[in-house]
Design an enzyme around this catalytic site. Structure first.
Site, PDB file in Angstrom:
ATOM      1  N   LYS A  61     -28.487  26.615 -19.186  1.00 22.70           N
ATOM      2  CA  LYS A  61     -29.946  26.700 -19.176  1.00 22.70           C
ATOM      3  C   LYS A  61     -30.489  25.334 -18.792  1.00 22.70           C
ATOM      4  O   LYS A  61     -30.278  24.345 -19.485  1.00 22.70           O
ATOM      5  CB  LYS A  61     -30.474  27.129 -20.535  1.00 22.70           C
ATOM      6  CG  LYS A  61     -31.998  27.189 -20.569  1.00 22.70           C
ATOM      7  CD  LYS A  61     -32.519  27.777 -21.852  1.00 22.70           C
ATOM      8  CE  LYS A  61     -34.039  27.815 -21.811  1.00 22.70           C
ATOM      9  NZ  LYS A  61     -34.598  28.366 -23.046  1.00 22.70           N
TER      10      LYS A  61
ATOM     11  N   ARG B 259     -44.142  29.925 -21.099  1.00 24.18           N
ATOM     12  CA  ARG B 259     -44.685  29.118 -22.209  1.00 24.18           C
ATOM     13  C   ARG B 259     -46.169  29.403 -22.399  1.00 24.18           C
ATOM     14  O   ARG B 259     -46.677  29.340 -23.525  1.00 24.18           O
ATOM     15  CB  ARG B 259     -44.424  27.629 -21.951  1.00 24.18           C
ATOM     16  CG  ARG B 259     -42.940  27.316 -22.021  1.00 24.18           C
ATOM     17  CD  ARG B 259     -42.636  25.849 -21.775  1.00 24.18           C
ATOM     18  NE  ARG B 259     -41.203  25.646 -21.629  1.00 24.18           N
ATOM     19  CZ  ARG B 259     -40.647  24.526 -21.169  1.00 24.18           C
ATOM     20  NH1 ARG B 259     -41.420  23.508 -20.837  1.00 24.18           N
ATOM     21  NH2 ARG B 259     -39.337  24.423 -21.054  1.00 24.18           N
TER      22      ARG B 259
ATOM     23  N   LYS C 123     -37.933  19.274 -22.320  1.00 28.23           N
ATOM     24  CA  LYS C 123     -36.771  19.668 -23.118  1.00 28.23           C
ATOM     25  C   LYS C 123     -35.481  19.068 -22.568  1.00 28.23           C
ATOM     26  O   LYS C 123     -34.395  19.594 -22.793  1.00 28.23           O
ATOM     27  CB  LYS C 123     -36.698  21.199 -23.174  1.00 28.23           C
ATOM     28  CG  LYS C 123     -37.966  21.839 -23.764  1.00 28.23           C
ATOM     29  CD  LYS C 123     -37.810  23.335 -24.008  1.00 28.23           C
ATOM     30  CE  LYS C 123     -39.051  23.897 -24.711  1.00 28.23           C
ATOM     31  NZ  LYS C 123     -38.925  25.355 -24.996  1.00 28.23           N
TER      32      LYS C 123
ATOM     33  N   GLU D  82     -20.140  23.704 -20.241  1.00 26.15           N
ATOM     34  CA  GLU D  82     -20.899  24.552 -21.173  1.00 26.15           C
ATOM     35  C   GLU D  82     -20.271  25.944 -21.273  1.00 26.15           C
ATOM     36  O   GLU D  82     -20.185  26.523 -22.355  1.00 26.15           O
ATOM     37  CB  GLU D  82     -22.363  24.682 -20.718  1.00 26.15           C
ATOM     38  CG  GLU D  82     -23.208  23.424 -20.910  1.00 26.15           C
ATOM     39  CD  GLU D  82     -23.614  23.201 -22.373  1.00 26.15           C
ATOM     40  OE1 GLU D  82     -23.210  24.001 -23.236  1.00 26.15           O
ATOM     41  OE2 GLU D  82     -24.328  22.214 -22.652  1.00 26.15           O
TER      42      GLU D  82
ATOM     43  N   LYS E 290     -29.662  30.222 -16.124  1.00 24.36           N
ATOM     44  CA  LYS E 290     -31.122  30.289 -16.155  1.00 24.36           C
ATOM     45  C   LYS E 290     -31.726  28.969 -15.719  1.00 24.36           C
ATOM     46  O   LYS E 290     -31.300  27.927 -16.246  1.00 24.36           O
ATOM     47  CB  LYS E 290     -31.548  30.615 -17.587  1.00 24.36           C
ATOM     48  CG  LYS E 290     -33.022  30.696 -17.811  1.00 24.36           C
ATOM     49  CD  LYS E 290     -33.304  30.871 -19.258  1.00 24.36           C
ATOM     50  CE  LYS E 290     -34.800  30.830 -19.445  1.00 24.36           C
ATOM     51  NZ  LYS E 290     -35.184  30.738 -20.818  1.00 24.36           N
TER      52      LYS E 290
HETATM   53  C1  PBG Z   1     -37.228  29.553 -25.219  1.00 23.81           C
HETATM   54  C2  PBG Z   1     -37.110  30.321 -23.954  1.00 23.81           C
HETATM   55  C3  PBG Z   1     -37.721  29.979 -22.742  1.00 23.81           C
HETATM   56  C4  PBG Z   1     -37.459  31.014 -21.857  1.00 23.81           C
HETATM   57  C5  PBG Z   1     -36.683  31.952 -22.536  1.00 23.81           C
HETATM   58  N1  PBG Z   1     -36.466  31.498 -23.830  1.00 23.81           N
HETATM   59  C6  PBG Z   1     -38.589  28.827 -22.396  1.00 23.81           C
HETATM   60  C7  PBG Z   1     -38.121  27.465 -22.627  1.00 23.81           C
HETATM   61  O1  PBG Z   1     -36.939  27.181 -22.799  1.00 23.81           O
HETATM   62  O2  PBG Z   1     -38.999  26.617 -22.652  1.00 23.81           O
HETATM   63  C8  PBG Z   1     -37.984  31.074 -20.448  1.00 23.81           C
HETATM   64  C9  PBG Z   1     -38.067  32.410 -19.809  1.00 23.81           C
HETATM   65  C10 PBG Z   1     -38.892  32.478 -18.580  1.00 23.81           C
HETATM   66  O3  PBG Z   1     -39.447  31.474 -18.076  1.00 23.81           O
HETATM   67  O4  PBG Z   1     -39.026  33.589 -18.060  1.00 23.81           O
HETATM   68  N2  PBG Z   1     -36.127  29.066 -25.812  1.00 23.81           N
END
Ligand code: PBG
Length: 334
Positions: free
Chosen positions: A196, A206, A225, A241, A256
């Site tokens: 991720k 968000r 983050k 990972e 992702k």
């Molecule tokens: C949170 C999370 C996020 C997404 C899925 N779970 C956002 C982030 O990490 O800030 C993003 C999904 C999307 O943008 O469609 N842990």
């Protein structure tokens, strides 16, 4: 011309093309991400046309529609009331919280649907981070994992089939596996957000959850983050990972965002025998929707071509907000 090879021979007709086609999309490839909130309204999400924050009842009806289109898995995200957010995000393991209630309702009305959950603190954190932020602005790893384990067990207890840790803390897959097993949920799977990336493509998500990192006190809150999500410049690290998640007991690995990271999907497909999922994230969805609304691209063709690219690069599963539209288009093609 005197050519031995003429690749066009196999492209001459729809029948020939279908005979040599290497990859297919099917509704059962899709995992449908859905947002739920406390009110009885169904509220459209500004930066994600076609996606809504569902009421609990609306959610169940939409899950039923998805099932009838051939979709076999949904993943749930909560928009939590501000008053329930805290520094340690402990609303995440409230057994009567929004997500456990949503899971129970879906499992009561439509027990055959696979329900996946998201494990992370951000929807529950007043700081908007996936973990607990200490007074120096450091996102704490091990303390966060204790919360995540409790969150995962509560979700499993409500009936979740697949637990999806999206927080990127080190060691969370193993810890969650152990917590689930200790409580008798050895049959519940883990779909790990393995690679991720710290990505700008999560913006609309968000906004949907009102979960972006923010300043609420004098605490220095990191504005992004990047101390836990991966650096977009790295690919070897994704393999590390993946190896860790496999060793720790993940059942499915996820990459992702999806589209800008097809090379990572391909590399994980080469390195691992586990099923691979791609997350076609909110920003990817928003870009397609915006261009389609202006008539600049043909939405149906662009969406199906994009989803197919995930399959071609090696993904078995695709998390996508286009899931219902794409499933309906595929059904009409048959
Ligand atoms: C949170 C999370 C996020 C997404 C899925 N779970 C956002 C982030 O990490 O800030 C993003 C999904 C999307 O943008 O469609 N842990």
């Amino acid at each position: 011309m005197d050519l031995t090879y003429r690749p066009r021979r196999l492209r001459r007709s729809p029948a020939l093309r279908s005979m040599v086609r290497e990859n297919y999309l099917s509704a059962s490839d899709f995992i449908y991400p859905m947002f739920v909130h406390e009110t009885n309204e169904i509220e459209p999400i500004r930066a994600m046309p076609g996606a809504n924050r569902w009421s609990l009842n609306g959610l169940v009806r939409e899950v039923e529609r998805a099932w009838n289109l051939g979709i076999r898995c949904v993943v749930l995200f909560p928009k939590v009331n501000e008053s329930l957010k805290s520094e340690d995000g402990s609303e995440c393991f409230n057994p009567d919280g929004l997500i456990p209630r949503a899971i129970r309702l879906i499992k009561k009305e439509l027990p055959q649907m696979t329900v996946m959950t998201d494990v992370a603190l951000d929807p529950y954190s007043c700081d908007g981070h996936d973990g607990i932020v200490d007074s120096d602005g450091v996102v704490l790893n091990d303390e966060t994992i204790e919360q995540l384990c409790r969150q995962a067990v509560v979700q499993a207890d409500a009936g979740a089939d697949l637990i999806g840790p999206s927080d990127m803390m080190d060691g969370r897959v193993g810890a969650i596996r152990e917590a689930l097993d200790d409580d008798g949920y050895e049959h519940v799977g883990i779909i790990s957000y393995t690679a991720k990336y710290s990505s700008a493509y999560y913006g609309p998500f968000r906004e949907a959850l009102d979960s972006a990192p923010r300043l609420t006190s004098n605490k220095p809150i990191p504005k992004d983050k990047s101390t836990y999500q991966m650096d977009p410049a790295n690919s070897r690290e994704a393999i590390t990972e993946a190896q860790l998640d496999e060793q720790e007991g993940a059942d499915i690995l996820m990459v992702k965002p999806g589209l800008a990271y097809l090379d990572i999907i391909y590399r994980l497909r080469e390195e691992s025998q586990l099923p691979i999922a791609a997350y076609n994230v909110s920003g990817e969805y928003a870009m397609v929707k915006a261009a389609a609304e202006r008539g600049w691209i043909d939405e149906r063709s662009v969406v199906l071509e994009t989803l197919l690219s995930f399959k071609r690069s090696g993904a078995d599963l695709i998390l996508t907000y286009h899931a219902c539209d794409a499933a309906a288009w595929l059904n009409n093609d048959e």
